[in-house]
Enzyme design. Sequence first.
Site, PDB file in Angstrom:
ATOM      1  N   ASN A  80      -5.481   4.679   6.219  1.00  0.00           N
ATOM      2  CA  ASN A  80      -6.347   3.645   6.800  1.00  0.00           C
ATOM      3  C   ASN A  80      -5.851   3.164   8.156  1.00  0.00           C
ATOM      4  O   ASN A  80      -6.653   2.707   8.974  1.00  0.00           O
ATOM      5  CB  ASN A  80      -6.498   2.472   5.838  1.00  0.00           C
ATOM      6  CG  ASN A  80      -7.474   2.783   4.722  1.00  0.00           C
ATOM      7  OD1 ASN A  80      -8.436   3.509   4.915  1.00  0.00           O
ATOM      8  ND2 ASN A  80      -7.228   2.244   3.542  1.00  0.00           N
TER       9      ASN A  80
ATOM     10  N   SER B 253      -5.934  -0.982  -0.780  1.00  0.00           N
ATOM     11  CA  SER B 253      -6.009  -0.072   0.362  1.00  0.00           C
ATOM     12  C   SER B 253      -5.342  -0.635   1.607  1.00  0.00           C
ATOM     13  O   SER B 253      -5.179   0.088   2.580  1.00  0.00           O
ATOM     14  CB  SER B 253      -7.475   0.256   0.674  1.00  0.00           C
ATOM     15  OG  SER B 253      -8.233  -0.919   0.780  1.00  0.00           O
TER      16      SER B 253
ATOM     17  N   HIS C 187      -2.280   4.132  -4.174  1.00  0.00           N
ATOM     18  CA  HIS C 187      -3.592   4.046  -3.536  1.00  0.00           C
ATOM     19  C   HIS C 187      -4.320   5.380  -3.662  1.00  0.00           C
ATOM     20  O   HIS C 187      -4.026   6.342  -2.942  1.00  0.00           O
ATOM     21  CB  HIS C 187      -3.443   3.656  -2.067  1.00  0.00           C
ATOM     22  CG  HIS C 187      -4.743   3.565  -1.337  1.00  0.00           C
ATOM     23  ND1 HIS C 187      -4.885   3.897  -0.013  1.00  0.00           N
ATOM     24  CD2 HIS C 187      -5.980   3.177  -1.764  1.00  0.00           C
ATOM     25  CE1 HIS C 187      -6.141   3.734   0.349  1.00  0.00           C
ATOM     26  NE2 HIS C 187      -6.823   3.296  -0.708  1.00  0.00           N
TER      27      HIS C 187
ATOM     28  N   GLU D 157      -1.422   7.573  -1.991  1.00  0.00           N
ATOM     29  CA  GLU D 157      -0.326   6.976  -1.227  1.00  0.00           C
ATOM     30  C   GLU D 157       0.538   6.163  -2.196  1.00  0.00           C
ATOM     31  O   GLU D 157       0.086   5.153  -2.738  1.00  0.00           O
ATOM     32  CB  GLU D 157      -0.875   6.072  -0.127  1.00  0.00           C
ATOM     33  CG  GLU D 157      -1.611   6.827   0.965  1.00  0.00           C
ATOM     34  CD  GLU D 157      -2.237   5.904   1.995  1.00  0.00           C
ATOM     35  OE1 GLU D 157      -2.201   6.234   3.190  1.00  0.00           O
ATOM     36  OE2 GLU D 157      -2.793   4.848   1.603  1.00  0.00           O
TER      37      GLU D 157
END
Length: 297
Positions: A189, A117, A139, A151
Amino acid sequence: MKVCVFGAGNMGARIAEVFLTHDHEVTLIDIKDQFVEGGVKRIKGDLDFLVRKEKMTADRVADLLDNHLTTSTDRNVAKDADFVIEVILENMDLKKDLLRELDKICPAHTIFASNTSALSITEMAACIPNRADKFIGCHFFNPAQIMKLVEVTRAMQTSDETFKFAYDLMTELGKVPVAVNEGPGFVVNRILIPMMNEAIGIYADGLASPSDIDVAMQNGAGMKSGPLHTADLVGHDVNLAIMETLYRETGDPKYRPHPLLRKMVRAGWLGQKTGKGFFTYDGPFGKEIPGGDLTVR
């Protein structure tokens, strides 16, 4: 296609489930039998739920589990894998050790992927220089069997062919892939983690309760799940690791983890996975208990 998923925890099991339900031959691998058994239990629970909802037949579930899913604690089962994805602990040294070992085991055509992540895809690719062009980040988001986004993140070494293969594969799995060039925290994130951190600070400063913070963001910012419920879902050990990576990589103080988050991790209050975080749950991964907001003394 033969897919090997390394790591049978919550994310690894659900990623294996996604491949399994799209008719790939899946092997779920971890270091202990009990971890693998726990992963299979999660997958079976999800599939049984689909049967109860009449979205899948019992015969289909039996066929998937009996004929298309295998498990192992032996990494050598990846010797004929077409696609390998690691979903182990967010620790760069552990990931590199696994990748170097798999580099010796897997055939030349195998595509390697990481579900990290926040850690550097480029650094991971560099540890297997002879096939760095076949390494990519994929991800998934929690819960992986439900969330659509993946992702697809290029390392500096990733070839166009590898990127296209991974992007098309995620589409075939029914996901919504987004193309990302590597950077700390990728896209989601990079935005979400500072929001969680700020929400933690708002609570620590006594401005509002965890429930009211989340209700405010749901109704004032259109969030489906508020930042603290989301943080509980992700797991505070994971949140802390991502924040530390972002802070280390960028030096930007907006990514500095709030001290309350560190204390919660030290206490083992990791969110849904332990039954206690900013909210209280009926055991690990249980239902939320109404009125169970965290109170810090």
